[in-house]
Design a protein around this motif. Structure first.
Motif, PDB file in Angstrom:
ATOM      1  N   PRO A 186      99.870 -16.220  97.571  1.00  0.00           N
ATOM      2  CA  PRO A 186     100.609 -15.846  96.357  1.00  0.00           C
ATOM      3  C   PRO A 186      99.955 -16.300  95.061  1.00  0.00           C
ATOM      4  O   PRO A 186      99.934 -15.544  94.087  1.00  0.00           O
ATOM      5  CB  PRO A 186     101.967 -16.518  96.568  1.00  0.00           C
ATOM      6  N   LEU A 187      99.413 -17.527  95.027  1.00  0.00           N
ATOM      7  CA  LEU A 187      98.819 -18.014  93.783  1.00  0.00           C
ATOM      8  C   LEU A 187      97.590 -17.200  93.406  1.00  0.00           C
ATOM      9  O   LEU A 187      97.437 -16.778  92.247  1.00  0.00           O
ATOM     10  CB  LEU A 187      98.445 -19.485  93.907  1.00  0.00           C
ATOM     11  N   ILE A 191      97.255 -14.867  90.001  1.00  0.00           N
ATOM     12  CA  ILE A 191      96.226 -15.049  88.980  1.00  0.00           C
ATOM     13  C   ILE A 191      95.498 -13.725  88.733  1.00  0.00           C
ATOM     14  O   ILE A 191      95.250 -13.335  87.591  1.00  0.00           O
ATOM     15  CB  ILE A 191      95.239 -16.149  89.406  1.00  0.00           C
ATOM     16  N   ALA A 192      95.159 -13.018  89.828  1.00  0.00           N
ATOM     17  CA  ALA A 192      94.427 -11.753  89.702  1.00  0.00           C
ATOM     18  C   ALA A 192      95.245 -10.672  89.022  1.00  0.00           C
ATOM     19  O   ALA A 192      94.687  -9.763  88.398  1.00  0.00           O
ATOM     20  CB  ALA A 192      93.989 -11.274  91.083  1.00  0.00           C
ATOM     21  N   LYS A 193      96.573 -10.760  89.108  1.00  0.00           N
ATOM     22  CA  LYS A 193      97.452  -9.728  88.543  1.00  0.00           C
ATOM     23  C   LYS A 193      98.085 -10.141  87.222  1.00  0.00           C
ATOM     24  O   LYS A 193      98.712  -9.308  86.548  1.00  0.00           O
ATOM     25  CB  LYS A 193      98.570  -9.403  89.541  1.00  0.00           C
ATOM     26  N   LYS A 199      92.384 -11.092  82.757  1.00  0.00           N
ATOM     27  CA  LYS A 199      91.343 -10.712  81.793  1.00  0.00           C
ATOM     28  C   LYS A 199      90.262 -11.789  81.687  1.00  0.00           C
ATOM     29  O   LYS A 199      89.284 -11.613  80.955  1.00  0.00           O
ATOM     30  CB  LYS A 199      91.962 -10.454  80.421  1.00  0.00           C
ATOM     31  N   CYS A 200      90.462 -12.902  82.380  1.00  0.00           N
ATOM     32  CA  CYS A 200      89.501 -14.015  82.335  1.00  0.00           C
ATOM     33  C   CYS A 200      88.484 -13.878  83.463  1.00  0.00           C
ATOM     34  O   CYS A 200      88.666 -13.130  84.412  1.00  0.00           O
ATOM     35  CB  CYS A 200      90.234 -15.348  82.485  1.00  0.00           C
ATOM     36  N   LYS A 201      87.414 -14.634  83.368  1.00  0.00           N
ATOM     37  CA  LYS A 201      86.464 -14.752  84.462  1.00  0.00           C
ATOM     38  C   LYS A 201      87.035 -15.743  85.481  1.00  0.00           C
ATOM     39  O   LYS A 201      87.385 -16.869  85.123  1.00  0.00           O
ATOM     40  CB  LYS A 201      85.107 -15.209  83.933  1.00  0.00           C
ATOM     41  N   TRP A 224      88.040 -11.627  91.617  1.00  0.00           N
ATOM     42  CA  TRP A 224      87.489 -12.970  91.778  1.00  0.00           C
ATOM     43  C   TRP A 224      86.003 -12.933  92.125  1.00  0.00           C
ATOM     44  O   TRP A 224      85.575 -12.188  92.997  1.00  0.00           O
ATOM     45  CB  TRP A 224      88.224 -13.726  92.878  1.00  0.00           C
ATOM     46  N   GLY A 225      85.212 -13.754  91.427  1.00  0.00           N
ATOM     47  CA  GLY A 225      83.850 -14.036  91.848  1.00  0.00           C
ATOM     48  C   GLY A 225      83.840 -15.240  92.769  1.00  0.00           C
ATOM     49  O   GLY A 225      84.829 -15.959  92.899  1.00  0.00           O
TER      50      GLY A 225
END
Length: 506
Positions: A186-187, A191-193, A199-201, A224-225
């Motif tokens: 979930p976390l 973060i991705a959504k 909008k961050c790296k 995610w990278g």
């Protein structure tokens, strides 16, 4: 993602510090001192976490406290942005300071609600689960804890204007409240959504200390990278001459498509690195076969034992000219491989002047020259190693064939190789073709044999000639010539443990 320059500790940036986009590793938590059996050497670290929302007060100039620390951090970010440099914050949400059951140290979350904030096993005498190596694992996928983490991340973006985050031991954040790995944590998904954070790296260290190794398959939602640990290991092993590494070396140079060419992922999702804050520096990688962590006070039990390093014939520093020359070549070979690789390159602060930690591969606890940036060394080596580093990085940023947005197609590269399965093969050469990108073809060769290889060069494109940009066997300034050296004809004798880069020009 363009280029990452990892700074393990905040330092005063000078005019020589770079044309690089850095990744700042910064302890984002407020700390206070705690007793520690290794207190004789813990001058900076070993402090207790109070919150995830404020800079460490000790970073304030002249010891002026938390308000000044906050203001100065904002001023730093603003100044870096003005110079075209992004700031990526290293964050540690996988554990806190509150220690394990054997040595409990209650300062905040443990005293508020231990069962909510930490992963626990109520059926075990040692109840706190440990996927971080630090005695406790933060329970990040509990709804309450998840919101705390998300709020703190948004705070660093909206209040301090950081550009992104690197998540320490991020696989620990992919576990359920009982430690079970989750396919859709979930976390990580939140973060991705998230409208701000997406909008961050976002960069994951895709493993933890519980054995959850997710390089290439970290839950990513195409956002995610990842720190590419397979890249690090393959490049280290080939360059030092391990057998059977040629195919892996080529795969990693090509952008690790076997790991990242899935769905909408791109080469830049692979964070390529040779060294990082954990482990050997670049110099120590070519100067030590074994870790030397005696000063840490843990009887050498700490730190990784799998370094894939080679001391080039002598353990530690030496005055032997031939060994030092070989080490210089190897460091340049590593950098050239990194800058020719598709993906996002990351360089560790200090490697540009061959910083040493004297073989210590777990130096987090030292507020000393082991971790301090040595400006005098940078200045003294400015015409040699720093010059080479700056030149190769400049080439990377300017040449359109390097740092591509998409994975290589078959027609983009020619591998001058027909013995991929030969375990004794330690020579690899290839040509990157300009096609519609322009910039001119690039030919590269890496020789990890202990003898010269007289290689036949491919013909340059019609109307063009090969110019030598790099030969790491040559001394400065001939090791890198930005405009290129003409006169390269049909063959080239590539020296032992050296690399070559040619540029096709009219």
């Amino acid at each position: 993602m363009h280029f990452l320059y990892q700074i393990p500790h905040l330092v005063e940036l000078g005019v020589n510090a770079v044309e690089l986009l850095p990744i700042f590793e910064y302890d984002e938590f407020e700390f206070q001192r705690r007793p520690n059996p290794r207190d004789h050497m813990l001058n900076t670290w070993g402090y207790s976490t109070l919150n995830f929302f404020s800079p460490m007060s000790r970073y304030a100039s002249n010891g002026e406290g938390p308000t000044v620390a906050s203001i100065e951090f904002k001023q730093m970010v603003k100044a870096l942005h003005k110079a075209g440099i992004e700031v990526i914050l290293d964050v540690v949400y996988n554990h806190t300071n509150e220690n394990d059951d054997e040595h409990p140290y209650t300062t905040s979350f443990r005293g508020i609600d231990n069962l909510v904030y930490y992963m626990v096993n109520l059926k075990s005498y040692v109840q706190l689960l440990n996927f971080s190596g630090c005695g406790n694992s933060f329970n990040c996928n509990h709804p309450v804890v998840k919101e705390l983490v998300l709020d703190s991340l948004r705070h660093w973006v909206t209040e301090y204007h950081v550009d992104g985050f690197r998540f320490d031991l991020a696989s620990s954040l992919c576990r359920d409240t009982d430690g079970t790995p989750l396919q859709s944590p979930p976390l990580i998904r939140a973060i991705a959504k998230d409208p701000v954070l997406s909008k961050c790296k976002l960069i994951a260290e895709p493993w933890d200390c519980g054995g959850l190794y997710q390089v290439g398959n970290f839950p990513n939602w195409d956002r995610w990278g990842e720190w590419n640990g397979m890249y690090r290991d393959a490049i280290r092993r080939f360059v030092k001459g391990d057998p059977g590494m040629k195919s892996s070396f080529a795969t990693r140079l090509s952008g690790s498509a076997d790991l990242y060419n899935v769905n909408k992922r791109k080469p830049y999702h692979s964070i390529n690195f040779i060294t990082a804050h954990d482990g050997f520096t670049l110099f120590d990688l070519v100067a030590y076969n074994e870790k030397h962590n005696d000063a840490n006070g843990e009887d050498g039990r700490d730190g990784s034992n799998d370094n894939f390093s080679w001391n080039c014939g002598f353990e530690g520093e030496t005055n032997d000219f031939s060994i030092n020359a070989l080490r210089q070549r190897q460091m340049k070979n590593f950098l050239l491989a990194l800058m020719l690789s598709q993906g996002t390159p990351m360089v560790l602060m200090g490697d540009e002047y061959a910083h040493t930690r004297f073989g210590n591969n777990n130096s987090y606890g030292h507020d000393s020259l082991i971790n301090h940036f040595q400006w005098n060394q940078l200045r003294s080596k400015h015409t040699d190693q720093f010059r080479f580093f700056a030149g190769i990085i400049r080439l990377r940023r300017r040449h359109p064939l390097l740092g591509r947005a998409n994975f290589l197609l078959e027609e983009d590269v020619t591998w001058h190789e027909d013995q991929w399965d030969n375990p004794d093969g330690r020579f690899l050469s290839f040509t990157l073709h300009e096609r519609d990108l322009g910039g001119g073809d690039l030919y590269a060769a890496f020789n990890a044999h202990s003898y010269f290889v007289n290689t036949i060069l491919p013909s340059p494109p019609d109307g063009k000639h090969w110019y030598r940009l790099v030969d790491t066997n040559l001394t400065s300034p001939d090791d890198f010539v930005e405009e290129g050296v003409p006169g390269v004809l049909g063959t080239y004798n590539v020296a032992p443990f050296s690399s070559l880069l040619l540029h096709a020009k009219a």
